[in-house]
Write an enzyme that holds these catalytic residues in place. Structure first.
Site, short mmCIF file in Angstrom:
data_model
loop_
_atom_site.label_atom_id
_atom_site.label_comp_id
_atom_site.label_asym_id
_atom_site.label_seq_id
_atom_site.Cartn_x
_atom_site.Cartn_y
_atom_site.Cartn_z
N GLU A 1 0.82 -1.21 0.00
CA GLU A 1 0.00 0.00 0.00
C GLU A 1 0.86 1.27 0.00
OE1 GLU A 1 -3.89 -1.90 2.31
OE2 GLU A 1 -2.55 -0.54 3.38
N GLU B 1 -6.99 -7.57 -0.90
CA GLU B 1 -7.43 -7.44 0.49
C GLU B 1 -8.83 -6.86 0.53
OE1 GLU B 1 -5.09 -5.17 3.25
OE2 GLU B 1 -3.19 -5.89 2.45
N PHE C 1 -8.43 -5.97 16.44
CA PHE C 1 -9.89 -5.96 16.34
C PHE C 1 -10.37 -5.87 14.89
CE2 PHE C 1 -9.21 -4.10 20.67
CZ PHE C 1 -9.65 -5.22 21.36
#
Length: 681
Positions: free
Chosen positions: A157, A316, A366
């Site tokens: 990225e 992704e 998370f």
């Protein structure tokens, strides 16, 4: 020697790609065997590995530990899973920064960032470049012929979170770049308009990066620096790519893009798309109240366009919620499959995730994963295994291409220029206009290709230009040729205004687009916050609904264009608001305000009539219908984003691949479901 064409698809992968980022270094090796068993159960075909592993692979300068990666790649190969192997150059080790602290980037305000995150790199730093080249060469020499290797994944990225550094090293590099781009200091002075505010330079050695200044800095300098920062990252990618090509010539090289997220507006993906062997993209839903499936479709269409229409790969996306937005809701039941298959419908040869197993530690613990903290007795896991099975039924679509209906002009460099300071209205947002035009086309069930302003547009009946502030004279001539040849063009306000150096085109607005639009703009008249204007059809024009505009208005002077709606109030009262210009065999529309409500739809209805695009009234709202076709056949994807069952008419009979049932006449698609029909003709 004869030229050997580069591979453009993951080698040894004969199915759609399905899997995710795999970070086994975060887990004891006894967990790896369980991972292999569960990957087989889920239908995983490829995983991305090694992306953040530099500190493990080279724990000390010049000392390498490949044992764990040897065992991992062997394990993947033994289980029939291909590897997308990363060069870990997005995250240099702590020892590297201790030895070379100047490789950490410096902000525009002069603050040097610290180690401890990711992507903290001065891309001009020679020590970083040398170290990155070295670890890349070590990897390719060891694994270039490994039987599990399918794809090289350089860095990660680019542009996130830092694209531009403002250190003294970058200043020297910038001066070299200016020499290559402009030639000498006089050319720079001319391009940047340095006669303004006494900014003239005697030599290139007087030029620094556009660091923080007491008030607005030179916009042309800032624009060139954005180009420089993008080009510098791309230089580093190409350096690694060339090493990989030289030492492992049969393996394609990619880096993961983020084409439609604002975090990567600093990257010109038109330029990057020409450098990778396979275009790959990361996409995450932005949960800010918008229809997320429309943004997803836009991202997929844009990525396919950067790939030149060729198949690409979603490298992704998320199985559930992410963890980096202010609020991170879970995906609704079935949403993961709809998201995945929507990307596939729009050209991706697979659906990959971040990540395989959800982390216990670190900043992304998370962030959802294919194998969540809840384990295999979870909704996410059941949906993952179902998706893997469904993708296995769709392997025939590999290499087919998505069929587009219309085009949208899109230019990252124009966005860079428009986003600089002191524009007529801070409320005007180029991305908002692009989103609005795209949503209107999506609701017409039109598949969109994106195009550079200089691209050949002749194959499209309709081209929309939602925001092209920076438009060269050549871009203007290209759009004129398109219209003269029979195309229908729709241009939104504040387009065509400046050239490649952010200099206003001489003469009235809209500069490079005056001729094709058949009008001039005497002055801009942005509206006050909350202000609106009424638009009515003038006498002699085709009857239409009264519209409302907000945010912006123009004082338009027709120069051949006819008025379709005019302003009923505001400063330009009585003047044209929406115009139509017949030019050659085609027409060009200009929308000089931001239509509210259904106003943009009303304008595009008229433009679609000019383009002879018939309304697709048989297709329900928020039911996505996209076609892929090629030597392997024609495949119709129907994705129901609604809470009710839908029926879609079929032009030809076929077989629905996910259920195995015949499909003829009309296709029934349950609420929230996806159906894929291989048409018989």
């Amino acid at each position: 020697m004869p030229h050997t064409p580069r591979a453009t698809a993951p080698q040894g992968l004969h199915q759609l790609a399905f899997g995710g980022d795999y970070n086994p270094e975060q887990w004891p090796e006894e967990v790896w065997q369980e991972d292999m068993r569960l990957m087989r159960e889920a239908g995983v075909t490829m995983v991305s590995v090694g992306i953040f592993s530099w500190a493990l692979l080279e724990p000390e300068p010049g000392t390498y530990d490949f044992g764990w990666l040897d065992r991992l790649l062997d394990l993947l190969h033994a289980n029939g899973i291909r590897a997308d192997l990363g060069t870990p150059t997005v995250a240099p080790p702590a020892w590297f920064y201790r030895a070379h602290p100047e490789a950490l980037p410096v902000s525009r305000e002069g603050v040097r960032y610290a180690f401890g995150s990711r992507g903290a790199i001065c891309h001009s730093n020679p020590d970083y470049r040398a170290a990155a080249a070295n670890i890349t060469e070590q990897l390719v020499r060891r694994y270039g012929s490994h039987p599990a290797l399918a794809l090289w994944h350089v860095h990660n990225e680019y542009g996130v979170p830092v694209s531009a550094c403002y250190c003294d090293n970058c200043a020297a590099h910038f001066r070299r770049w200016l020499t290559a781009r402009h030639g000498d200091v006089e050319a720079v002075n001319a391009a940047w308009g340095t006669a303004f505010w006494g900014q003239r330079y005697r030599g290139l050695d007087e030029i620094d990066p556009p660091r923080t200044t007491p008030t607005v800095g030179n916009p042309a300098q800032q624009l060139d620096y954005a180009r420089f920062a993008d080009a510098t990252m791309r230089e580093n990618f190409c350096a690694e790519r060339d090493i990989l090509h030289r030492l492992a010539p049969g393996i394609p090289v990619t880096t993961n893009f983020m084409t439609a997220l604002s975090q990567c507006d600093s990257v010109d993906y038109w330029a990057w798309g020409r450098e990778v062997d396979l275009v790959t993209n990361d996409h995450y839903l932005i949960t800010d109240g918008r229809r997320t499936h429309v943004n997803l479709a836009m991202a997929a269409d844009l990525t396919r366009s950067v790939a030149g229409g060729a198949p690409w790969l979603l490298l992704e996306h998320s199985a559930g919620g992410v963890n980096w937005q202010p609020r991170n809701p879970a995906k609704r039941p079935g949403e993961m499959a709809r998201n995945s298959l929507a990307h596939v419908a729009r050209g991706s040869d697979g659906a990959m995730f971040f990540q395989w197993r959800q982390s216990l530690r670190g900043a992304e613990k998370f962030h959802s994963a294919m194998l969540p903290h809840a384990g295999t007795d979870s909704r996410i896991w059941r949906e993952v295994t179902r998706l893997g099975a469904d993708l296995g039924l769709l392997n025939g679509i590999r290499t087919t291409r998505t069929v587009a209906d219309v085009a949208m002009v899109w230019d990252w460099q124009s966005w860079w220029a428009q986003s600089l300071e002191w524009r007529p209205s801070q409320d005007h947002d180029a991305r908002e206009r692009a989103d609005a035009f795209y949503a209107s086309l999506f609701d017409r069930h039109l598949t969109v290709d994106f195009a550079h302003p200089d691209a050949d547009l002749s194959g499209y009946p309709l081209v929309v230009v939602p925001a092209l502030y920076l438009a060269t004279e050549e871009s203007g001539r290209n759009l004129r040729r398109y219209v003269e040849g029979g195309g229908t063009l729709v241009v939104s306000y504040f387009s065509g205004i400046v050239d490649a150096h952010d200099a206003v085109h001489p003469g009235p607005y809209p500069g490079a687009l005056r001729d094709v639009l058949g009008l001039t703009v005497e002055e801009f008249s942005p509206l006050a916050e909350g202000g609106t204007v009424r638009l009515v059809t003038p006498e002699g024009a085709p009857e239409g609904p009264e519209l409302t505009g907000d945010l912006w208005s123009d004082v338009v002077i027709p120069r051949g264009a006819e008025t379709m709606w005019s302003y009923a109030d505001g400063i330009p009262a009585g003047r044209p608001a929406v115009t139509r210009h017949r030019l050659g065999e085609g027409t060009a529309w200009y929308v000089s305000t931001r239509p509210t409500g259904a106003g943009l739809d009303a304008v595009l209805d008229r433009a679609c009539e000019d383009a002879r695009i018939a309304p697709r009234t048989g297709l329900p709202y928020d039911v996505e219908v996209v076609t892929r076709t090629g030597d392997a056949g024609t495949y119709l994807f129907v994705i129901n984003h609604t809470g009710g069952d839908a029926k879609v008419p079929l032009d030809a009979p076929g077989t629905e691949l996910l259920t195995g049932e015949p499909a003829t006449g009309h296709l029934a698609v349950p609420a929230g479901a996806v159906r894929v029909v291989r048409l018989d003709s």
